[in-house]
Design a protein around this motif. Structure first.
Motif, PDB file in Angstrom:
ATOM      1  N   VAL A   1      -7.717   7.754   6.347  1.00  0.00           N
ATOM      2  CA  VAL A   1      -7.320   6.953   5.181  1.00  0.00           C
ATOM      3  C   VAL A   1      -5.817   6.713   5.205  1.00  0.00           C
ATOM      4  N   ASP A   2      -5.052   7.773   5.459  1.00  0.00           N
ATOM      5  CA  ASP A   2      -3.589   7.655   5.479  1.00  0.00           C
ATOM      6  C   ASP A   2      -3.109   6.690   6.554  1.00  0.00           C
ATOM      7  N   GLU A   3      -3.725   6.740   7.727  1.00  0.00           N
ATOM      8  CA  GLU A   3      -3.241   5.942   8.848  1.00  0.00           C
ATOM      9  C   GLU A   3      -3.738   4.502   8.836  1.00  0.00           C
ATOM     10  N   LEU A   4      -4.949   4.282   8.323  1.00  0.00           N
ATOM     11  CA  LEU A   4      -5.556   2.959   8.427  1.00  0.00           C
ATOM     12  C   LEU A   4      -5.636   2.178   7.122  1.00  0.00           C
ATOM     13  N   HIS A   5      -5.583   2.873   5.994  1.00  0.00           N
ATOM     14  CA  HIS A   5      -5.849   2.188   4.727  1.00  0.00           C
ATOM     15  C   HIS A   5      -4.689   2.219   3.740  1.00  0.00           C
ATOM     16  N   ASP A   6      -3.577   2.817   4.113  1.00  0.00           N
ATOM     17  CA  ASP A   6      -2.371   2.802   3.280  1.00  0.00           C
ATOM     18  C   ASP A   6      -2.695   3.087   1.814  1.00  0.00           C
ATOM     19  N   PRO A   7      -3.173   4.288   1.491  1.00  0.00           N
ATOM     20  CA  PRO A   7      -3.579   4.582   0.119  1.00  0.00           C
ATOM     21  C   PRO A   7      -2.417   4.468  -0.862  1.00  0.00           C
ATOM     22  N   ALA A   8      -2.702   3.923  -2.023  1.00  0.00           N
ATOM     23  CA  ALA A   8      -1.697   3.782  -3.073  1.00  0.00           C
ATOM     24  C   ALA A   8      -1.748   4.990  -3.995  1.00  0.00           C
ATOM     25  N   ASP A   9      -0.664   5.238  -4.697  1.00  0.00           N
ATOM     26  CA  ASP A   9      -0.709   6.230  -5.759  1.00  0.00           C
ATOM     27  C   ASP A   9      -1.541   5.653  -6.898  1.00  0.00           C
ATOM     28  N   PHE A  10      -2.287   6.508  -7.576  1.00  0.00           N
ATOM     29  CA  PHE A  10      -3.202   6.018  -8.605  1.00  0.00           C
ATOM     30  C   PHE A  10      -2.486   5.361  -9.784  1.00  0.00           C
ATOM     31  N   THR A  11      -1.163   5.564  -9.898  1.00  0.00           N
ATOM     32  CA  THR A  11      -0.413   4.957 -11.002  1.00  0.00           C
ATOM     33  C   THR A  11       0.169   3.585 -10.653  1.00  0.00           C
ATOM     34  N   GLU A  12       0.038   3.161  -9.390  1.00  0.00           N
ATOM     35  CA  GLU A  12       0.560   1.845  -9.026  1.00  0.00           C
ATOM     36  C   GLU A  12      -0.150   0.753  -9.820  1.00  0.00           C
ATOM     37  N   PHE A  13       0.516  -0.376  -9.990  1.00  0.00           N
ATOM     38  CA  PHE A  13      -0.039  -1.459 -10.800  1.00  0.00           C
ATOM     39  C   PHE A  13      -0.890  -2.399  -9.962  1.00  0.00           C
ATOM     40  N   ASN A  14      -1.768  -3.132 -10.658  1.00  0.00           N
ATOM     41  CA  ASN A  14      -2.603  -4.170 -10.035  1.00  0.00           C
ATOM     42  C   ASN A  14      -3.414  -3.628  -8.865  1.00  0.00           C
ATOM     43  N   LEU A  15      -4.065  -2.496  -9.086  1.00  0.00           N
ATOM     44  CA  LEU A  15      -4.908  -1.921  -8.045  1.00  0.00           C
ATOM     45  C   LEU A  15      -6.176  -2.760  -7.903  1.00  0.00           C
TER      46      LEU A  15
END
Length: 268
Positions: free
Chosen positions: A65-79
């Motif tokens: 997930v970290d290497e291929l999907h660039d996970p966002a922090d759950f507080t980021e906007f416009n998820l």
């Protein structure tokens, strides 16, 4: 030592394509699955004969997930829907069944809050994780009703899980393609707000545990119809995290707010 409360093998082995470990490997740490299996540094183990995901497999999944999907922090906007996110906050936990149904419970819920002013949030933010109870690694929670007018959300959670079992891991742009509904979007959003609302009320912040993990976004409801933002997601895993140290406070004679008694039931 890690304590896992929830782990979706369908996301791990299906969506992420992690290959199950079949050869003898050494492992450290503790992974609890019913019945509890203790994997320690002094033991070697093959793949869990009960079919449970191993700690090594999960670590591979997180790395992917970290290497291929660039996970966002759950507080980021416009998820956006299908976006991978990582979370770390105090959460309440419960298991529920459909409001007009009867036990046993079939849905697992985790709920938390981020106050306005924290993590860049201009207003209060709610966080709701939901998934099938079959992925829970703890089975000692008393079941409750999901709440009035939440049938669509309840059915959505279980239908998404069924689709994952069949290898369909992409969530459609419109959730009504998964579970049709005659109700409008605001009514469907109200179901999510209702569930998060009673969990937030019934489990005050001091009664919650710090948890962290990864999840897939289902909804990011952030519009003028509601007094706060709400992110709804389906977890890959949820683990208990060490509590953060809090600074000591001096005793004060200031008037204290009386705590409201907990309702003790997940009913509206």
């Amino acid at each position: 030592m890690a304590e896992f409360l929830y782990l979706s093998e369908q996301k791990l082995y299906g969506r992420l394509g992690v290959k199950r470990i079949t050869s003898q490997l050494s492992a450290s740490g503790t992974l609890k699955v019913p019945p509890v299996i203790d994997i320690s540094a002094s033991r070697s183990r093959s793949e869990d004969v009960l079919g449970g995901a191993t700690l090594d497999d999960l670590m591979k999944g997180v790395k992917k997930v970290d290497e291929l999907h660039d996970p966002a922090d759950f507080t980021e906007f416009n998820l956006q829907r299908n976006r991978w996110i990582r979370f770390d906050l105090n959460l309440a936990q419960n298991v529920v069944y459909e409001d007009s149904g009867r036990p046993p419970a079939d849905v697992a819920l985790f709920a938390g809050d981020v106050p306005a002013g924290e993590a860049g949030q201009p207003r209060d933010m709610g966080f709701l994780l939901c998934g099938s109870i079959q992925h829970l690694r703890t089975q000692d929670l008393p079941p409750g009703r999901m709440g009035s007018d939440t049938t669509w959300l309840h059915d959505l959670i279980l239908e998404l899980d069924r689709r994952e079992q069949e290898g369909n891991h992409v969530i459609p742009e419109f959730l009504t393609e998964v579970v049709p509904s005659r109700e409008g979007e605001r009514t469907r959003e109200q179901a999510a707000f209702g569930v998060h609302g009673w969990m937030s009320r019934d489990w005050p912040m001091p009664e919650r545990s710090r948890m962290r993990g990864y999840a897939i976004v289902l909804m990011d409801i952030d519009n003028s119809n509601w007094t706060h933002r709400l992110v709804v997601a389906s977890p890959l895993y949820v683990e208990v995290a060490p509590q953060r140290a809090t600074p000591r406070r001096r005793f004060s004679l200031a008037v204290r707010r009386r705590s409201r008694p907990r309702r003790g039931s997940s009913l509206f």
